[in-house]
Design a protein around this motif. Sequence first.
Motif, mmCIF file in Angstrom:
data_model
loop_
_atom_site.group_PDB
_atom_site.id
_atom_site.type_symbol
_atom_site.label_atom_id
_atom_site.label_comp_id
_atom_site.label_asym_id
_atom_site.label_seq_id
_atom_site.Cartn_x
_atom_site.Cartn_y
_atom_site.Cartn_z
ATOM 1 N N THR A 140 0.847 -1.195 0.000
ATOM 2 C CA THR A 140 0.000 0.000 0.000
ATOM 3 C C THR A 140 0.880 1.242 0.000
ATOM 4 O O THR A 140 1.687 1.448 0.907
ATOM 5 C CB THR A 140 -0.929 0.015 1.225
ATOM 6 N N GLU B 224 -11.766 1.615 11.213
ATOM 7 C CA GLU B 224 -11.525 0.187 11.021
ATOM 8 C C GLU B 224 -12.572 -0.419 10.096
ATOM 9 O O GLU B 224 -12.248 -1.229 9.208
ATOM 10 C CB GLU B 224 -11.523 -0.528 12.372
ATOM 11 N N TRP C 213 -11.927 0.708 6.302
ATOM 12 C CA TRP C 213 -10.897 -0.029 5.571
ATOM 13 C C TRP C 213 -11.301 -1.478 5.344
ATOM 14 O O TRP C 213 -10.984 -2.055 4.293
ATOM 15 C CB TRP C 213 -9.572 0.039 6.332
ATOM 16 N N GLU D 65 -8.902 -5.246 -0.740
ATOM 17 C CA GLU D 65 -7.492 -4.957 -0.471
ATOM 18 C C GLU D 65 -6.711 -4.648 -1.741
ATOM 19 O O GLU D 65 -5.606 -4.114 -1.672
ATOM 20 C CB GLU D 65 -6.846 -6.129 0.257
ATOM 21 N N SER E 209 -4.861 8.023 9.730
ATOM 22 C CA SER E 209 -5.433 6.706 9.461
ATOM 23 C C SER E 209 -4.850 6.138 8.168
ATOM 24 O O SER E 209 -4.579 4.931 8.071
ATOM 25 C CB SER E 209 -6.956 6.801 9.363
ATOM 26 N N CYS E 210 -4.633 7.010 7.178
ATOM 27 C CA CYS E 210 -3.973 6.572 5.936
ATOM 28 C C CYS E 210 -2.524 6.178 6.210
ATOM 29 O O CYS E 210 -2.006 5.225 5.609
ATOM 30 C CB CYS E 210 -4.043 7.681 4.895
ATOM 31 N N ASN F 171 -1.426 4.748 8.829
ATOM 32 C CA ASN F 171 -1.429 3.428 9.451
ATOM 33 C C ASN F 171 -1.691 2.316 8.449
ATOM 34 O O ASN F 171 -1.342 1.155 8.710
ATOM 35 C CB ASN F 171 -2.470 3.386 10.569
ATOM 36 N N ARG F 172 -2.295 2.634 7.320
ATOM 37 C CA ARG F 172 -2.574 1.615 6.301
ATOM 38 C C ARG F 172 -1.460 1.517 5.267
ATOM 39 O O ARG F 172 -1.383 0.532 4.531
ATOM 40 C CB ARG F 172 -3.892 1.948 5.590
#
Length: 685
Positions: A377, A509, A512, A517, A532-533, A535-536
């Motif tokens: 990602t 949560e 996502w 995926e 949050s982005c 963390n992904r």
Amino acid sequence: MKLLVLGGLAAAFLAQAVGALLPHVPLLLAATAGSVAAEGVVYRWQRGMLSLFAKSHADLTVRHVLRDLLLVVGLLRLGEQDRETVYAPLVAGLLAFYGLHCAIQAVSVLVRRSRTLPVVTRNIDASALRLSPAPPVLLRRPGHRLPVFGLPSTAGLLATAATDAPVYGAAGLAVSLTAALAGLGTLLLRLLPGRRPAGEQEVLDWFEGWLAEYRPTVGLYFSGGASSAYQANMWLEPLARLKGRPLIVLRERFMVQRIAATDIPVVCLPKVSTLMRLEHSTLEVLLHPSNSGKTSQVLRIPTIKHAFVNHGESDKLSSCNPYAKAYDEVWVAGPAARERYALAEVGVEDKDVVEIGRPQLEAVRPYAGPPAGPYTTVLYAPTWEGWDGNPGNTSVVTAGENLVRALLADPGVRLLYKPHPLTGSVDPRARAADLRIRELVRAANRERTGPRPPASAAAELQRRTAELGRLTATGLRPTADQVERMLRQSEPAPGRAGEVARATAAWEEAYWASLPEWEHQVVTDARPALYSCFNRADLLISDVSSVISDFLASGKPYAVANTGGLTEDAFRRACPTVAAATVLTPDAAGVPRLLDAVRHPERDELAGARAALTLRLLGPAEPSSQERFARAVRALRAAAGEHRARMARRLAAEPTAPWQTELPAPRHETAPLTTTAPPEGPGPR
């Protein structure tokens, strides 16, 4: 489309005039109906044209009067001379209706002024100010009121023109007059002493009483445009976690609703005279996340200490603005910012720089190893073009499409594209490039297939969205004014902010989990947030901006696009935040090698440099940033207390302060002028 609507409206009025003067009943009826329909199109789809009409002195009232006047002309032309007396009452009724319309408009202005309070609040019980719901929108906005109230009279006159029966015109006018009288009465009732909100002095007295009761200690001061609220919102959580009684001080009325969900009391003080009342409050410290023209006004309060906390740090000149020397202290994340101010020589003394870290970054998760799944990602988060036209500000224009194409060409990449909210606001090329990048992402998704999450994931997201909406709902009508918002947004329930934070985390949560995926995403809404982005993502690609500094808290690899025309060595020297980055050229040639290093950490040669740079930019991990932030607040509060104590002792020792000494009387009041002693001063001009 605008020209088409404008031409249609003009043609309708012209045809109506021709139909009235000939006279020709079918043409008059069709043209009038077409004119009314064109007005509906303007208000439904072309509201931007309203300001154009107003500037050309052809606003709604003028157009409506002209439409009805042409109908009256048509009636008079259709009838014989002895019929003029029959239509005279209709003309009188029409004039009475427009007189009532003007009266409603005048009274609505008085009502609006009575509901424009000198202080706007949120999260504060202001019921003592006799707050009430806003009047109906039809009574507040002539653009809504006149078409609705005037339509029956227009329809009645049309029917009279078609049938030569005055009774239809009279009936339509009666309906319009009745509605106008009812509206006028409703507004007049709101001007009664017991029905209108508190007056200006009463509101100011209440505000001072509230300050004395709440006794605020530290506040966040913010002034800015509609799109800049994020600069204040990023400091809400750190401020709420402080011990004491925090306060948010705003200057623009519209900003009250743009501050994110919080339990902290919010006050908006538009006037400088009202703002100065903070001088005699218990407020000791104000934090400033941005500079604005109105910042200088609050800096005049000597009893408050001011700290500039900024809304992010980068190597841009804005991160060492000379204006910063106006504050008592400048709070930065780490040693690199301290060095930046020293090198810039903008007047900020080193003793006034305090390192506090970045309290917001506690939400950023640390590096947990290379990508574990089939996809890597990549977050591409470019900044905006800025005000100075520097080509190195943003990569969107010269490198964005190349970077995105290179990333999408790798079948193992999942791209998250999150442009800056201001992208394209200054340079049209940036806006055009942003749109093309979004289309590249959509086209890539059309060519990809794969399993999608089960229906339960979408249902869970819907449930979390509803829960978060319930917690953050204000219960406000779309037509609510500021007074009604103050009434509805009173003191929050205890613990609401914590519930909102937990609900937001659960929503992220679920968000996502509801996405495949393998699917690329364009993230432009307020949620999910940037962190949050982070963390992904397994990798960040960005420009020289605060996004880089914040992402370093994760320990993950990052790359920076070099679009300013500098060599790589010069780019690294000019921008210390690039020291641990992979530098990408506008042609994106280095993307494959970068992805390989992300997937195979043993080939990542910059891991050690990132750790060292993180320490320089963000400071040590212990004590935590929130602890250092709280410690800085306590120290500045203590300095404010000492300053107030010194001033109190000085005033006690000097009952008559030098600046309070009575000035000597003018010479002509103490002794007459003589011919040998010229008067003091420059004399009359």
